[in-house]
Design an enzyme around this catalytic site. Structure first.
Site, PDB file in Angstrom:
ATOM      1  N   GLU A  38       5.519  21.794  27.972  1.00 53.31           N
ATOM      2  CA  GLU A  38       5.812  22.470  29.227  1.00 53.31           C
ATOM      3  C   GLU A  38       5.096  23.829  29.327  1.00 53.31           C
ATOM      4  OE1 GLU A  38       7.419  21.449  32.029  1.00 53.31           O
ATOM      5  OE2 GLU A  38       6.799  23.395  32.793  1.00 53.31           O
ATOM      6  N   THR A  80       4.598  19.238  36.663  1.00 52.55           N
ATOM      7  CA  THR A  80       4.704  18.287  35.546  1.00 52.55           C
ATOM      8  C   THR A  80       4.410  16.864  35.997  1.00 52.55           C
ATOM      9  OG1 THR A  80       6.548  19.610  34.692  1.00 52.55           O
ATOM     10  CG2 THR A  80       6.159  17.496  33.640  1.00 52.55           C
ATOM     11  N   HIS A 195       9.922  26.701  30.109  1.00 48.36           N
ATOM     12  CA  HIS A 195       9.808  26.599  31.564  1.00 48.36           C
ATOM     13  C   HIS A 195      10.244  27.926  32.166  1.00 48.36           C
ATOM     14  CE1 HIS A 195      10.394  25.272  35.667  1.00 48.36           C
ATOM     15  NE2 HIS A 195       9.831  24.109  35.363  1.00 48.36           N
ATOM     16  N   ASP A 254       1.000  20.852  30.234  1.00 50.49           N
ATOM     17  CA  ASP A 254       1.051  20.157  31.532  1.00 50.49           C
ATOM     18  C   ASP A 254       0.397  20.956  32.667  1.00 50.49           C
ATOM     19  OD1 ASP A 254       3.179  21.998  31.711  1.00 50.49           O
ATOM     20  OD2 ASP A 254       4.609  20.546  32.526  1.00 50.49           O
ATOM     21  N   HIS A 255       0.551  22.282  32.645  1.00 46.93           N
ATOM     22  CA  HIS A 255      -0.002  23.132  33.713  1.00 46.93           C
ATOM     23  C   HIS A 255       0.204  24.578  33.295  1.00 46.93           C
ATOM     24  CE1 HIS A 255       4.191  23.758  34.735  1.00 46.93           C
ATOM     25  NE2 HIS A 255       4.347  22.446  34.780  1.00 46.93           N
TER      26      HIS A 255
HETATM   27  C1  GP9 Z   1      11.621  18.928  35.009  1.00 44.25           C
HETATM   28  C2  GP9 Z   1      10.429  19.364  34.246  1.00 44.25           C
HETATM   29  C3  GP9 Z   1       9.853  20.622  34.804  1.00 44.25           C
HETATM   30  O1  GP9 Z   1      12.100  17.675  34.677  1.00 44.25           O
HETATM   31  O2  GP9 Z   1       9.506  18.359  34.117  1.00 44.25           O
HETATM   32  O3  GP9 Z   1       9.150  20.406  35.963  1.00 44.25           O
HETATM   33  P1  GP9 Z   1       8.063  21.418  36.537  1.00 44.25           P
HETATM   34  O4  GP9 Z   1       8.789  22.456  37.319  1.00 44.25           O
HETATM   35  O5  GP9 Z   1       7.309  22.026  35.392  1.00 44.25           O
HETATM   36  O6  GP9 Z   1       7.199  20.556  37.359  1.00 44.25           O
HETATM   37 MN    MN Z   2       6.007  21.477  33.902  1.00 46.71          MN
END
Ligand code: GP9
Ligand code: MN
Length: 413
Positions: A38, A80, A195, A254-255
């Site tokens: 994340e 994500t 996150h 992921d980003h």
């Molecule tokens: C939520 C997680 C976070 O299930 O994948 O999502 P994001 O805000 O990073 O897209």
């Molecule tokens: Mn994410």
């Protein structure tokens, strides 16, 4: 009809790069464990806050892995879920909204489905509500056998923080699940602790915060450090349970976690101004490919080819010995000797070996200075062509007209 797909298919077939013959099938029959880290950006790797390493485990782990340090995220508003879409389909997400919501009824030829067709049990593990990002619906279209979501984990106030279950217990319980899954399996694990708003407390806070005007950036380092610890525990647990040797472990960010709103604090940390050029460089996310029998004992290496999440599907399928020559995909196998140094962001920015295109400006990668626009021109065309073709596939649900050779061979008698 499928006539639109013909043009696209021609473009894709002509762009196919064949796999490296030593790498193709190097992990045949192994479990594939993919970890979506994340909000993990590359700038924290081999870096520190006041002398405290941010990713001590990963810094060592990449010496025993193929580590791609010029690898970019290509996500848009779907965050994500966009990264999952890229991983599974080697198609670009959409330039607005989340394709997981808008096009979950489409036909896809996803990696999960292909692996299932090749005898794998395919799953996602993520300790969140299953309908977040419409995952429960979209995963059916992607062909997952099972989604281990919040209800499959034992989640308590003690093992949660912020968005939900903390990464350490998440990995712990996930290994218990893995023990029960038929082999070989493919599972994609999505972490959560790192996150926004990036909070860890008490004994989980393993390093001090940074000191700047951005609380977000200050805390970010502490949650990345926690995630690093969680991954370390996970790898150890895989070894203890005898799953490690039978698996390959792939991790990618992921980003971005730190948006442009924090440019001032980021400049302070990096010790230089966050120009549009530097901002593109901040979109790098780590990609780590760990193949125990091949890369252990310091036999890994850092690979500086330019690539993005779009490249994951062909790269990983080829390692497992599964052909993708006939696939409708925009990525290229990162291990291929013919891989081209090129990656396009969802917003149209792109990076090549020598140039970066951002803010309608062509920059030299070397000097970071603006150069003549004509240098970027040929790539600009390729970039918009690919985004456009990919959008057409999604908006027109064109994979309805595509026959998966793999699927066909499994169902024809
Ligand atoms: C939520 C997680 C976070 O299930 O994948 O999502 P994001 O805000 O990073 O897209
Ligand atoms: Mn994410």
């Amino acid at each position: 009809n499928g006539s639109e797909l013909v043009d696209i298919d021609n473009y894709i077939s002509a762009s196919f790069v064949k796999p490296d013959k030593d790498m193709f099938g190097v992990a045949e029959g192994k479990n594939l464990i993919v970890i979506s880290l994340e909000s993990m950006q590359s700038f924290v790797m081999n870096n520190d806050v006041y002398g405290q390493e941010v990713t001590p485990f990963l810094n060592e782990f990449i010496k025993d892995s193929y580590y791609f340090d010029e690898f970019y995220h290509q996500t848009g508003q779907g965050k994500t879920s966009d990264s999952e879409f890229l991983l599974e389909n080697s198609l670009y997400p959409l330039n607005r909204g989340a394709v997981f919501f808008t096009h979950s009824g489409n036909k896809y030829d996803a990696m999960a489905q292909k692996l299932a067709n090749n005898g794998y049990h395919s799953s996602t593990m993520h300790a969140n509500n299953k309908s977040f990002w419409n995952r429960d619906i979209m995963y059916q279209a992607l062909g997952y056998d099972y989604f281990y979501s919040a209800t499959d984990y034992s989640i308590t106030p003690e093992n949660s923080v912020g968005w939900g279950m903390k990464d350490i217990p998440f990995f712990e319980q996930s290994v218990d699940i893995m023990k029960t899954i038929p082999k070989p399996f493919y599972t994609k694990m999505i972490t959560l602790t790192n996150h926004h708003p990036f909070r860890v407390e008490g004994e989980d806070k393993l390093i001090d915060e940074y000191d700047s005007k951005s609380g977000t950036l200050n805390r970010y380092f502490t949650t990345v450090r926690y995630m690093d610890e969680a991954v370390k525990d996970f790898i150890q647990r895989l070894k203890d349970e005898g799953i490690y040797e039978e698996s390959i472990i792939v991790m990618y960010g992921d980003h971005y976690g730190i948006s442009e709103n924090h440019n001032e604090a980021m400049s302070q940390y990096l010790g230089k101004e966050v120009t549009p050029f530097v901002n593109t460089q901040l979109q790098r996310v780590p990609l780590i490919v760990h193949i125990p029998s091949v890369t252990d004992n310091g036999k890994g290496k850092t690979i500086s080819k330019i690539g993005g999440q779009i490249d994951l599907k062909p790269t990983l399928l080829h390692l497992l010995g599964i052909n993708t020559k006939k696939d409708i995909q925009f990525g290229e196998d990162l291990f291929s000797p013919d891989h081209r140094d090129f990656t396009v962001f969802r917003d149209g920015r792109f990076v090549t070996k020598d140039y970066v295109y951002a803010d309608n400006t062509c920059y030299s990668k070397d000097t970071e200075e603006q150069v003549e626009a004509s240098y970027c021109e040929p790539f600009k065309e390729k970039a918009s062509k690919e985004l456009n073709y990919s959008d057409k596939i999604i908006y027109g649900d064109l994979l309805r007209f595509y026959e998966d050779p793999d699927y066909t061979s499994n169902t024809t008698h």
